[in-house]
Design a protein around this motif. Structure first.
Motif, PDB file in Angstrom:
ATOM      1  N   PHE A 136       0.800  -1.227   0.000  1.00 23.88           N
ATOM      2  CA  PHE A 136       0.000   0.000   0.000  1.00 23.88           C
ATOM      3  C   PHE A 136       0.834   1.279   0.000  1.00 23.88           C
ATOM      4  N   GLN A 137       2.173   1.179   0.104  1.00 25.93           N
ATOM      5  CA  GLN A 137       2.947   2.418   0.222  1.00 25.93           C
ATOM      6  C   GLN A 137       4.028   2.544  -0.826  1.00 25.93           C
ATOM      7  N   GLY A 138       4.365   3.786  -1.143  1.00 32.32           N
ATOM      8  CA  GLY A 138       5.416   4.065  -2.114  1.00 32.32           C
ATOM      9  C   GLY A 138       6.156   5.329  -1.729  1.00 32.32           C
ATOM     10  N   PHE A 139       6.933   5.804  -2.705  1.00 33.95           N
ATOM     11  CA  PHE A 139       7.828   6.928  -2.447  1.00 33.95           C
ATOM     12  C   PHE A 139       7.927   7.763  -3.718  1.00 33.95           C
ATOM     13  N   ASN A 140       7.811   9.085  -3.593  1.00 37.06           N
ATOM     14  CA  ASN A 140       7.963   9.946  -4.760  1.00 37.06           C
ATOM     15  C   ASN A 140       9.339  10.593  -4.770  1.00 37.06           C
ATOM     16  N   ARG A 141      10.036  10.429  -5.905  1.00 38.03           N
ATOM     17  CA  ARG A 141      11.418  10.921  -5.981  1.00 38.03           C
ATOM     18  C   ARG A 141      11.469  12.443  -5.959  1.00 38.03           C
ATOM     19  N   GLY A 142      10.497  13.079  -6.624  1.00 41.39           N
ATOM     20  CA  GLY A 142      10.505  14.545  -6.727  1.00 41.39           C
ATOM     21  C   GLY A 142      10.361  15.220  -5.377  1.00 41.39           C
ATOM     22  N   THR A 143       9.354  14.789  -4.618  1.00 41.21           N
ATOM     23  CA  THR A 143       9.086  15.447  -3.331  1.00 41.21           C
ATOM     24  C   THR A 143       9.863  14.791  -2.193  1.00 41.21           C
ATOM     25  N   GLY A 144      10.325  13.554  -2.426  1.00 39.28           N
ATOM     26  CA  GLY A 144      10.999  12.813  -1.356  1.00 39.28           C
ATOM     27  C   GLY A 144      10.021  12.322  -0.304  1.00 39.28           C
ATOM     28  N   ASP A 145       8.737  12.322  -0.630  1.00 38.20           N
ATOM     29  CA  ASP A 145       7.725  11.979   0.367  1.00 38.20           C
ATOM     30  C   ASP A 145       7.152  10.571   0.187  1.00 38.20           C
ATOM     31  N   ILE A 146       6.575  10.086   1.297  1.00 40.87           N
ATOM     32  CA  ILE A 146       5.909   8.788   1.326  1.00 40.87           C
ATOM     33  C   ILE A 146       4.493   8.955   0.769  1.00 40.87           C
ATOM     34  N   THR A 147       4.071   7.990  -0.040  1.00 37.89           N
ATOM     35  CA  THR A 147       2.732   8.049  -0.644  1.00 37.89           C
ATOM     36  C   THR A 147       1.969   6.757  -0.335  1.00 37.89           C
ATOM     37  N   THR A 148       0.648   6.783  -0.566  1.00 40.08           N
ATOM     38  CA  THR A 148      -0.123   5.530  -0.517  1.00 40.08           C
ATOM     39  C   THR A 148      -0.848   5.332  -1.847  1.00 40.08           C
ATOM     40  N   LEU A 149      -1.147   4.051  -2.126  1.00 42.14           N
ATOM     41  CA  LEU A 149      -1.625   3.668  -3.461  1.00 42.14           C
ATOM     42  C   LEU A 149      -3.143   3.599  -3.571  1.00 42.14           C
TER      43      LEU A 149
END
Ligand code: ADP
Ligand code: ASP
Ligand code: MG
Length: 435
Positions: A136-149
């Motif tokens: 359920f979780q990922g990571f965005n390279r641009g913002t450096g933030d944790i995301t959910t799917l």
């Protein structure tokens, strides 16, 4: 040696005992000589509990912080699962979504996977360990933030890992024996399906069958991953979700038979799904001239809402006017009403109506492509049960109707029986609250 990806849903890891039970299953798969990667969901209903907590603090939680909060759920289950496996004498390592290389776009709460770089997972496997990945979780390279799917997104994590690691099997473990002809919590006589095409599964998932998350089915379809949905509470064979071949069997029977995993004769109906999460907006008294529908749906599109069915009628208000109704997720209702109200003068409609007491039923089956009697049978079954149909829409392999919310469960059981889908005995739901 085979590489097996297994996903365990929240209902399969609801408490410490369940975690130990699942750990044992994983160890058995490893001992049988396979490489094992596990995607795990948060324990039981803990994602909902975290969400409730956020809403007790503020009515509209900041999306970045909400993702930070919700991803904590999977962090707990992955660590406990890895500990449990290690206590059984096997090497296991847990990884967050970002450690496992689940790279997404930056859309908090609904992020899409843009790349999967599971280097650390591959290394763990090469060193003989079992890899446990937080679903359920990922990571965005641009913002450096944790995301959910998106809710139910651990399914997507499993499929994405299976595709990236070129796994032999992707097993989705849950609290029922597989995919049924209807939700077995609502239709006790629902029948387990042995094999279903990803095309049909997409329609069921899009219409409320939450046993698989729609984006996971889409991902599996695009990357050619075959899914096996089964119970973590027994060893029964579950349901295979297969990707139908690109070859048209009518035009190229030789190749089709070789490439196809699909049965030659498809059953008429795969299943029935219902959805109570939608609402209906009616734009009353729209001038009946070209361009008005375009204007209305451009306003709706700007809100980002996902509209589903659309119906246009002669207006009850007066001649020369039409009423346009459409369905959309309840969660998008307020923003669409606000946007339309702001443009009322420009569009020239008379009023807006909002109805959140609707239910949607969808009948799905690839066999209906070549069978003319399906809608007649569906409408007759509903008529005989005294259930009124408010809207209808169809695709090649689906017929959907909107009814009153409080009649949709009756409609489901009646339609299920009318199409001969009822089993001899009741289905077993092993655990979970179905929340
Ligand atoms: P998990 O925690 O394993 O992700 P979910 O609650 O997300 O489990 O999904 C499993 C549930 O999906 C089942 O308990 C069942 O109530 C529901 N469900 C809805 N439609 C279907 C269907 N057609 N077949 C099987 N289960 C279904
Ligand atoms: N824990 C997340 C949810 O409840 C993801 C999942 O279970 O698939 O939506
Ligand atoms: Mg799920």
């Amino acid at each position: 040696m085979s590489l097996i990806v297994q996903k365990y849903g929240g209902s399969s890891v609801a408490d410490a005992e369940s975690i130990k039970r699942v750990a044992k299953r994983i160890v058995e798969t490893r001992k049988a000589g396979n490489e094992v990667v596990v995607a795990v969901s948060a324990m039981g209903d803990s994602t909902d509990e975290l969400l409730d907590l956020a809403h007790q603090v503020t009515p509209i939680p900041a999306p970045r912080e909400l993702d930070m909060l919700l991803t904590a759920g999977e962090r707990i289950s992955m660590a406990l699962l890895a500990m449990s496996i290690r206590s059984m004498g096997h090497d296991a390592r847990s990884f967050t979504g970002s450690q496992a290389g689940m790279i997404t776009d930056a859309r908090h709460g609904q992020a899409r996977i843009v790349d999967v770089t599971p280097g650390r997972v591959r290394d763990a496997l090469d060193e003989g360990a079992i890899a446990i990945v937080a679903g359920f979780q990922g990571f965005n390279r641009g913002t450096g933030d944790i995301t959910t799917l998106g809710r139910g997104g651990s399914d997507t994590t499993a499929v994405a890992l299976a595709a990236a690691l070129n796994a032999d099997v992707c097993e989705i473990y849950t609290d029922v024996d597989g995919i049924f002809t209807a939700d077995p919590r609502l239709v006790p006589r629902a029948k387990k399906i042995d094999r279903i095409s990803s095309e049909e599964m997409l329609e069921l998932a899009a219409n409320g069958a939450k046993v698989l998350y729609i984006r996971a089915v889409e991902y599996a379809r695009r990357h050619g991953v075959t899914l096996h949905v089964r119970s973590s509470f027994n060893n029964n064979e579950g349901t295979i979700v297969y990707n139908a071949p690109d070859v048209d069997p009518a035009r190229d029977p030789e190749n089709a038979r070789e490439n196809s995993e699909s049965p030659v004769e498809e059953p008429l109906i795969a299943g029935v799904a219902t959805d109570l999460s939608e609402a209906k907006i009616t734009v009353v008294g729209v001038p009946d001239i070209p361009g008005k529908a375009a204007q209305i749906f451009n306003i709706v599109a700007k809100t980002g809402a996902n509209i589903d069915m659309i119906v246009q009628n002669v207006s009850a208000a007066s001649t020369g006017l039409t009423d346009i109704s459409f369905t959309l997720p309840k969660s998008d209702g307020q923003s669409v009403l606000t946007a339309l109200t702001a443009e009322q003068g420009d569009v020239g409609f008379k009023a807006l109506q909002y109805d959140d007491q609707i239910g949607k039923l969808a009948l799905v089956g690839a066999g209906m492509r070549t069978n003319a009697g399906v809608s007649a049978k569906l409408f007759t079954a509903l008529y005989e049960a005294g259930i009124n149909i408010e809207m209808i829409s169809t695709s090649e392999i689906r017929i959907s109707v909107v009814t009153r919310a409080d009649t949709v469960n009756d409609a489901l059981r009646v339609v299920h029986a009318a199409f001969g889908l009822d089993a001899e005995s009741d289905a077993i739901v092993h655990g979970g609250t179905g929340r």
